[in-house]
Design an enzyme around this catalytic site. Structure first.
Site, PDB file in Angstrom:
ATOM      1  N   GLU A   1      13.329 -44.315  -5.111  1.00  0.00           N
ATOM      2  CA  GLU A   1      12.450 -43.918  -4.026  1.00  0.00           C
ATOM      3  C   GLU A   1      12.994 -44.308  -2.667  1.00  0.00           C
ATOM      4  OE1 GLU A   1       8.663 -45.887  -4.584  1.00  0.00           O
ATOM      5  OE2 GLU A   1       9.610 -47.548  -5.626  1.00  0.00           O
TER       6      GLU A   1
ATOM      7  N   MET B   1      -5.158  -5.901  10.349  1.00  0.00           N
ATOM      8  CA  MET B   1      -5.961  -4.956  11.119  1.00  0.00           C
ATOM      9  C   MET B   1      -6.848  -4.107  10.219  1.00  0.00           C
ATOM     10  SD  MET B   1      -4.716  -1.772  13.347  1.00  0.00           S
ATOM     11  CE  MET B   1      -5.063  -0.632  12.028  1.00  0.00           C
TER      12      MET B   1
ATOM     13  N   CYS C   1       7.438 -39.034 -10.630  1.00  0.00           N
ATOM     14  CA  CYS C   1       6.058 -39.502 -10.706  1.00  0.00           C
ATOM     15  C   CYS C   1       5.335 -39.415  -9.364  1.00  0.00           C
ATOM     16  CB  CYS C   1       6.012 -40.934 -11.239  1.00  0.00           C
ATOM     17  SG  CYS C   1       6.838 -42.103 -10.158  1.00  0.00           S
TER      18      CYS C   1
ATOM     19  N   SER D   1      12.854 -42.896 -12.515  1.00  0.00           N
ATOM     20  CA  SER D   1      11.684 -42.077 -12.232  1.00  0.00           C
ATOM     21  C   SER D   1      11.649 -41.890 -10.718  1.00  0.00           C
ATOM     22  CB  SER D   1      10.426 -42.786 -12.714  1.00  0.00           C
ATOM     23  OG  SER D   1       9.293 -42.068 -12.295  1.00  0.00           O
TER      24      SER D   1
ATOM     25  N   ARG E   1      -3.600  -1.352  -6.431  1.00  0.00           N
ATOM     26  CA  ARG E   1      -2.803  -2.572  -6.361  1.00  0.00           C
ATOM     27  C   ARG E   1      -3.242  -3.471  -7.503  1.00  0.00           C
ATOM     28  NH1 ARG E   1      -5.852  -4.292  -0.926  1.00  0.00           N
ATOM     29  NH2 ARG E   1      -7.880  -4.634  -1.824  1.00  0.00           N
TER      30      ARG E   1
ATOM     31  N   LYS F   1       0.837  -1.202   0.000  1.00  0.00           N
ATOM     32  CA  LYS F   1       0.000   0.000   0.000  1.00  0.00           C
ATOM     33  C   LYS F   1       0.872   1.252   0.000  1.00  0.00           C
ATOM     34  CE  LYS F   1      -3.795  -0.497   2.440  1.00  0.00           C
ATOM     35  NZ  LYS F   1      -4.348  -0.751   3.772  1.00  0.00           N
TER      36      LYS F   1
ATOM     37  N   GLY G   1      -6.414 -10.607   6.451  1.00  0.00           N
ATOM     38  CA  GLY G   1      -6.410 -11.015   7.852  1.00  0.00           C
ATOM     39  C   GLY G   1      -5.880  -9.947   8.787  1.00  0.00           C
TER      40      GLY G   1
ATOM     41  N   ARG H   1      -0.005 -47.615 -12.534  1.00  0.00           N
ATOM     42  CA  ARG H   1       0.156 -48.520 -11.382  1.00  0.00           C
ATOM     43  C   ARG H   1      -0.624 -49.791 -11.656  1.00  0.00           C
ATOM     44  NH1 ARG H   1      -1.512 -43.462  -9.520  1.00  0.00           N
ATOM     45  NH2 ARG H   1      -0.160 -42.416  -8.016  1.00  0.00           N
TER      46      ARG H   1
ATOM     47  N   ARG I   1       4.522 -49.498 -14.152  1.00  0.00           N
ATOM     48  CA  ARG I   1       5.215 -49.955 -12.953  1.00  0.00           C
ATOM     49  C   ARG I   1       4.735 -51.360 -12.598  1.00  0.00           C
ATOM     50  NH1 ARG I   1       4.416 -46.817  -7.444  1.00  0.00           N
ATOM     51  NH2 ARG I   1       2.413 -47.883  -7.493  1.00  0.00           N
TER      52      ARG I   1
ATOM     53  N   HIS J   1     -16.086  -8.395   1.157  1.00  0.00           N
ATOM     54  CA  HIS J   1     -15.045  -9.294   1.667  1.00  0.00           C
ATOM     55  C   HIS J   1     -15.219 -10.708   1.101  1.00  0.00           C
ATOM     56  CE1 HIS J   1     -13.327 -12.118   4.653  1.00  0.00           C
ATOM     57  NE2 HIS J   1     -12.352 -11.246   4.672  1.00  0.00           N
TER      58      HIS J   1
ATOM     59  N   GLY K   1      10.242 -41.499  -7.377  1.00  0.00           N
ATOM     60  CA  GLY K   1       8.987 -41.690  -6.657  1.00  0.00           C
ATOM     61  C   GLY K   1       9.086 -40.865  -5.394  1.00  0.00           C
ATOM     62  N   THR K   2       8.754 -39.590  -5.527  1.00  0.00           N
ATOM     63  CA  THR K   2       9.079 -38.677  -4.424  1.00  0.00           C
ATOM     64  C   THR K   2       8.163 -38.843  -3.210  1.00  0.00           C
ATOM     65  OG1 THR K   2       7.884 -36.995  -5.636  1.00  0.00           O
ATOM     66  CG2 THR K   2      10.281 -36.916  -5.748  1.00  0.00           C
ATOM     67  N   ASN K   3       7.041 -39.554  -3.363  1.00  0.00           N
ATOM     68  CA  ASN K   3       6.241 -39.804  -2.155  1.00  0.00           C
ATOM     69  C   ASN K   3       7.027 -40.690  -1.195  1.00  0.00           C
ATOM     70  OD1 ASN K   3       4.276 -38.428  -3.481  1.00  0.00           O
ATOM     71  ND2 ASN K   3       3.003 -40.214  -3.907  1.00  0.00           N
ATOM     72  N   ASP K   4       7.460 -41.842  -1.709  1.00  0.00           N
ATOM     73  CA  ASP K   4       8.222 -42.745  -0.849  1.00  0.00           C
ATOM     74  C   ASP K   4       9.595 -42.172  -0.531  1.00  0.00           C
ATOM     75  OD1 ASP K   4       6.541 -44.756  -0.114  1.00  0.00           O
ATOM     76  OD2 ASP K   4       6.912 -45.991  -1.884  1.00  0.00           O
TER      77      ASP K   4
ATOM     78  N   TYR L   1      10.944 -35.012 -17.645  1.00  0.00           N
ATOM     79  CA  TYR L   1       9.496 -34.863 -17.554  1.00  0.00           C
ATOM     80  C   TYR L   1       9.025 -34.923 -16.107  1.00  0.00           C
ATOM     81  CZ  TYR L   1       9.131 -39.913 -16.739  1.00  0.00           C
ATOM     82  OH  TYR L   1       9.246 -41.166 -16.219  1.00  0.00           O
TER      83      TYR L   1
ATOM     84  N   ARG M   1      -3.353   2.999   8.564  1.00  0.00           N
ATOM     85  CA  ARG M   1      -3.652   1.839   7.709  1.00  0.00           C
ATOM     86  C   ARG M   1      -2.496   0.862   7.728  1.00  0.00           C
ATOM     87  NH1 ARG M   1      -4.647   4.715   1.997  1.00  0.00           N
ATOM     88  NH2 ARG M   1      -5.917   2.852   1.645  1.00  0.00           N
TER      89      ARG M   1
HETATM   90  P1  ADP Z   1      -7.728  -2.212   3.437  1.00  0.00           P
HETATM   91  O1  ADP Z   1      -6.307  -2.593   3.480  1.00  0.00           O
HETATM   92  O2  ADP Z   1      -8.603  -3.098   4.227  1.00  0.00           O
HETATM   93  O3  ADP Z   1      -8.206  -1.990   2.045  1.00  0.00           O
HETATM   94  P2  ADP Z   1      -7.416   0.621   3.726  1.00  0.00           P
HETATM   95  O4  ADP Z   1      -6.262   1.061   4.528  1.00  0.00           O
HETATM   96  O5  ADP Z   1      -7.284   0.683   2.265  1.00  0.00           O
HETATM   97  O6  ADP Z   1      -7.843  -0.828   4.202  1.00  0.00           O
HETATM   98  O7  ADP Z   1      -8.634   1.499   4.155  1.00  0.00           O
HETATM   99  C1  ADP Z   1      -9.931   1.170   3.810  1.00  0.00           C
HETATM  100  C2  ADP Z   1     -10.676   2.371   3.303  1.00  0.00           C
HETATM  101  O8  ADP Z   1     -10.598   3.423   4.234  1.00  0.00           O
HETATM  102  C3  ADP Z   1     -10.132   2.961   2.032  1.00  0.00           C
HETATM  103  O9  ADP Z   1     -10.598   2.305   0.925  1.00  0.00           O
HETATM  104  C4  ADP Z   1     -10.684   4.351   2.087  1.00  0.00           C
HETATM  105  O10 ADP Z   1     -12.000   4.365   1.609  1.00  0.00           O
HETATM  106  C5  ADP Z   1     -10.675   4.645   3.547  1.00  0.00           C
HETATM  107  N1  ADP Z   1      -9.503   5.480   3.849  1.00  0.00           N
HETATM  108  C6  ADP Z   1      -8.288   5.092   4.196  1.00  0.00           C
HETATM  109  N2  ADP Z   1      -7.474   6.153   4.362  1.00  0.00           N
HETATM  110  C7  ADP Z   1      -8.229   7.236   4.088  1.00  0.00           C
HETATM  111  C8  ADP Z   1      -7.965   8.642   4.044  1.00  0.00           C
HETATM  112  N3  ADP Z   1      -6.774   9.124   4.321  1.00  0.00           N
HETATM  113  N4  ADP Z   1      -8.974   9.436   3.713  1.00  0.00           N
HETATM  114  C9  ADP Z   1     -10.195   8.942   3.426  1.00  0.00           C
HETATM  115  N5  ADP Z   1     -10.500   7.658   3.442  1.00  0.00           N
HETATM  116  C10 ADP Z   1      -9.526   6.805   3.770  1.00  0.00           C
HETATM  117 MG    MG Z   2      -7.858  -0.648   0.854  1.00  0.00          MG
END
Ligand code: ADP
Ligand code: MG
Ligand code: MG
Length: 906
Positions: A776, A125, A862, A795, A370, A44, A123, A592, A648, A486, A797-800, A882, A114
């Site tokens: 193997e 924050m 194999c 050949s 991204r 990011k 996963g 086999r 085999r 999500h 036999g990477t399992n064994d 192969y 962020r």
């Molecule tokens: P994630 O990694 O879950 O996508 P982000 O850090 O991108 O989380 O934040 C989620 C959303 O929060 C962004 O898509 C945006 O809409 C809002 N956001 C983040 N930073 C700002 C900011 N500086 N101003 C306005 N909105 C923001």
């Molecule tokens: Mg985002």
């Protein structure tokens, strides 16, 4: 995992010199190649600074590096000494740029905090927005913007997010308070709430926070900021992040960066908005701008599923027959700007982008870009299209596609002619069809999977806590949230079919049912979802074969042209063989023969053979098996027309074929005309303490050569028959399993040659064949030079070989391998991806020694690893000829082999 746009041209790798510098403002990040920058600043942060560099509108801010995060853990969760100062300096720069002051009562700077690892990680924050608000600054903000409702809406949002993310106060506390307040007041939408409503709620929030945490909500803006920074660092090791890392093979050493960025506001009124978009359709790959937005909203409102987002383009709105105005219609000027920006971004990154933006009083701000997650289908279409558009090369196109994802395209889709009982419709969020039992909890989905049952995870909406269940389920169904929710994003990333936002479904979590149009579907009921159409159906619906023509075959053709590694398949039934050929297999790497023995008719003769006490009886039984074996080989040779087939000879311990139940024993006794007691005695004789290392493989043939003799006779007779029927001849590669000494192979090779001679004489036909061995056992690898004197091919036999090199039984490893992966002893299960440092070394050694004696020796693999992209990369570099894998993995292997070749060129 988001794909990084990869430049193939060998760029000079320059690492930023980052010693002692923990913080960079977006506009003065160090000069370095893209990947090193991402490593340091997270995806990011690196992309925010890149967008500034190419002059896109991005609110100013700074990144605290991933190195700072790692240092934080090294220092026992304390900050490196100079970090505070550096953050203060960076804030000052931001203040100067936008002429606001952090914590200032009349003109406050607000920021978002962020997280941002190298690759996007759901996963991690959640983002904290509007940080810097307190009882004083909120008044200033209201005055300055002349918009009290906005100021207090922002403040309450901040308190909610901060309390949840930093103070660990559950969301529900606040949501319940808001719900109750709205009920009392008689309003439905957040947008109907006024300043005084929020003020009153803020009061209740704070009481609740005090009750939950025993402390007051922090008013000091610096305390707020450091609380949030610490929370981001700590989130790197929370359970959700750990699960996600494990599922996606992300190393813990990477750490996360923290981005602190000045706020722009999409919630200041109707000339404001926030949105998420993809530069191409992430589901189909179609080259059309695709996204969702909400007017007068902030941050995650679009993806949270609280309000239903609107389409960005008019075309999409019409297609979904929505009445809510698209951004193209409601904000035409800003829309045009956005279009220009997305085009610029796609050109710049040379890949499909996933972008986040906010509109503040008709001014557009970019908040993220991204490489976008996409389905397998989309990734293929986009790669092929971009080559046609001359945006990327064919090599790049091949590298862009994750071979593992192809699996979703190779499996069946719903039969359009099947009768369907459609009960609801949602958005086609991630394509493919899935059938399974309805389950409402991620944990239950995981449990069902461990019991061998398929499930469909049905949720109102999903959150990062559900990831393990989404992974365990066959498919995901949600009743809220759009194409960028999500559930949709994660499902596409995992290759799970998903229908999102099926709004007519009402889930009753308490009674474990969902209702839709008067119908009640209970937990455990079978449903089918079609992630390509959005349909939800009751019961199982029949499926049909996938279409692998079009862009798919274009990519495969490019892959075939590129790769040097051949791809064979492990197959023994005519059906498997046919599937594999259709998928492009260039031969059979492992047939086999024992699998041919399990057929009901034959098993009896096999049992007779095993239970025989002398050679004569055994030969009699074998004579009965011969015609079956011969017919199987004829069928396989026919389908493989001209391609190599590795057969085999019998490998498993004999007792695997013995009758087990009393009923079976009785029936065998009757047919063989011996007593049940006698059979039981023989079974006892054959019992082994450790059958994997017992009387099996070539050891059987050393004791009972007539077994292999019969098999060879069947192979050669089948060849003669094919020849007579004018079927293009196959050159069989006869493979002796479980050899550890040269002598074993010498003896058995002589046996094969003897039978070949007999058949040649009998029919006066010359037969071509090869004889080789599986490698193997570690001893075989170590002794490969001597062994190669009798072998036309090896050949692996990477399992064994993995079992015997590591001394780990695969069947028992499930109990502890997870612990080994979690403790970082293994990066990945060595039965999934080849253990390069151990097993891999033996493979390399054996290849080198084998070639030393016989430079033309054929080398293949194999084991299960033959279909694993990383192992294929290893095989390419080890100089194998192969890999052989299961039929459905053949296209995956073709692409992986091409990728290995391309990577080795650079
Ligand atoms: P994630 O990694 O879950 O996508 P982000 O850090 O991108 O989380 O934040 C989620 C959303 O929060 C962004 O898509 C945006 O809409 C809002 N956001 C983040 N930073 C700002 C900011 N500086 N101003 C306005 N909105 C923001
Ligand atoms: Mg985002
Ligand atoms: Mg998010």
């Amino acid at each position: 995992m988001a794909k990084k746009p990869k430049k193939i041209t060998s760029s000079v790798k320059s690492k930023p010199s980052s010693k002692g510098i923990w913080v960079y403002n977006f506009e003065d990040t160090p000069k370095a190649d893209k990947q090193s920058l991402k490593n340091l600043l997270g995806g990011k942060g690196a992309n925010l600074s890149e967008m500034i560099r190419i002059k896109l509108p991005v609110p100013p801010g700074f990144t605290i590096t991933t190195a700072a995060c790692n240092e934080f853990y090294k220092l026992n969760q304390t900050y490196p000494a100079s970090l505070k100062n550096q953050v203060n300096e960076s804030i000052k720069k931001v203040e100067k740029k936008i002429k606001k002051k952090f914590g200032d009562a009349s003109n406050p700077l607000l920021v978002s905090v962020r997280s941002g690892a190298r690759v996007s990680m759901p996963g991690m924050m959640d983002t904290v927005l509007n940080l810097g608000l307190n009882d004083k600054t909120v008044v200033g903000l209201a005055k300055k913007t002349n918009n009290e409702t906005f100021a207090y809406d922002s403040y309450r949002r901040f308190i909610q997010m901060y309390s949840n993310v930093v103070l660990n106060v559950d969301h529900h506390n606040f949501e319940d308070l808001i719900e109750n307040y709205k009920l009392t007041k008689g309003v439905v939408l957040d947008t109907e709430m006024e300043a005084n409503d929020w003020k009153s709620l803020i009061g209740s929030f704070r009481e609740q926070i005090k009750k939950e945490t025993g402390k007051d909500f922090p008013q000091d803006v610096n305390a707020q900021l450091w609380g949030a920074i610490g929370a981001v660092f700590q989130s790197w090791k929370n359970q959700r992040a750990k699960t996600y890392r494990k599922l996606n093979n992300i190393p813990e050493e990477w750490g996360t960066a923290v981005n602190v960025q000045s706020m722009v506001f999409g919630n200041m009124g109707d000339d404001c908005a926030t949105g998420v978009a993809f530069t191409r359709n992430p589901s189909t790959g179609e080259n059309s701008f695709y996204g969702e937005y909400l007017i007068n909203a902030q941050g995650e409102d679009v993806v949270a599923g609280i309000r239903t987002p609107q389409n960005i383009t008019k075309k999409a709105r019409l297609e979904s027959s929505s009445k809510a105005l698209s951004m193209e219609e409601s904000m035409p000027k800003v829309y045009k700007e956005l279009v220009a920006i997305y085009k610029k971004l796609e050109k710049h990154y040379r890949d499909m982008q996933d972008i986040e933006f906010t509109v503040e009083n008709n001014k557009l701000w970019m908040l993220q870009t991204r490489s976008g997650k996409r389905t397998a289908k989309a990734s293929i279409k986009i790669a092929v299209d971009m080559v046609k558009e001359k945006l990327i090369t064919k090599d790049e196109a091949l590298l862009r596609i994750d071979p593992k994802m192809l699996a979703t395209l190779l499996h069946p889709t719903l039969d359009p002619k099947a009768v369907k009982d459609v009960i609801a419709r949602g958005l086609p969020a991630s394509p493919g069809a899935a059938t399974g039992r309805v389950t409402f909890l991620a944990d239950d989905a995981e449990q069902l999977k461990s019991q061998g049952h398929k499930s469909i995870l049905v949720r109102q909406e999903t959150s990062p806590e559900d990831i393990h269940g989404m992974n365990a389920a066959e498919g995901i169904l949600t009743c809220r949230g759009g194409m960028t929710s999500h559930a949709a994003v994660v499902a596409r990333g995992m290759g799970r079919p998903c229908v999102s936002g099926a709004g007519t479904i009402q889930i009753d979590y308490k009674n474990k049912v969902f209702r839709v149009n008067e119908r009640v579907i209970k937990e455990g009921d079978i449903i089918t979802i079609d992630g390509s159409t959005g349909e939800v159906m009751v019961g199982e619906v029949t499926t049909i074969k996938p279409d692998i023509s079009g862009d798919f075959s274009t990519i495969m053709a490019w892959a075939d042209k590129t790769r040097t590694l051949k791809i064979r398949t492990n197959a023994e039934t005519p059906l498997d063989t046919k599937v594999a050929r259709d998928f492009g297999a260039e031969g059979i790497g492992l047939c086999r023969t024992e699998h041919m023995f399990f057929d009901e008719e034959r098993i009896l003769y096999v049992r007779q053979m095993i239970l025989s006490k002398n050679t004569e009886d055994r030969s009699k039984a074998l004579k009965n098996i011969l015609p079956f074996q011969k017919k199987d080989f004829i069928d396989i040779f026919k389908t493989m027309r001209g391609l190599p087939v590795t057969v085999r000879l019998l490998d498993p311990p004999l007792h695997e074929f013995l009758p087990k139940s009393e009923k079976e024993i009785a029936s065998v006794a009757k047919i063989l005309n011996i007593s049940e007691q006698e059979i039981n005695n023989r079974i006892n004789d054959l019992h082994e303490e450790n059958p994997m290392l017992g009387h099996r493989g070539c050891r059987l043939a050393i004791s009972y050569p007539e077994i292999y003799e019969m098999q060879c006779e069947a192979i050669f007779e089948a060849l003669v028959e094919c020849r007579k029927a004018k079927i293009q001849s196959v050159i069989p590669e006869i493979m002796i399993p479980l050899v550890s000494t040269a002598k074993e192979l010498e003896i058995l090779r002589t046996l094969v040659d003897k039978i070949a001679n007999q058949v040649q004489k009998k029919y006066s036909i010359k037969i071509d064949y090869l004889v080789g061995t599986m490698i193997e056992l570690p001893r075989a690898a170590l002794n490969a030079y001597e062994i190669s004197k009798h072998a036309d091919f090896f050949s692996f036999g990477t399992n064994d070989l993995t079992q015997t090199t590591l001394g780990i039984s695969r069947d028992d490893s499930g109990k502890f391998l997870d612990d080994y992966v979690n403790s970082n002893i293994f990066k990945i299960d060595p039965f999934v991806s080849i253990d390069v440092d151990g097993v891999g070394q033996l493979v390399k050694l054996a290849c080198e020694s084998g070639k030393k004696y016989n430079s033309k020796i054929k080398l293949g693999i194999c084991g299960e690893h033959g279909g694993d992209p990383d192992s294929i990369d290893f095989c390419h570099n080890a100089g194998l000829n192969y890999v052989s894998c299961s039929p459905y993995r053949v296209p995956i292997a073709r692409l992986s082999a091409a990728q290995a070749k391309i990577k080795s060129k650079h």
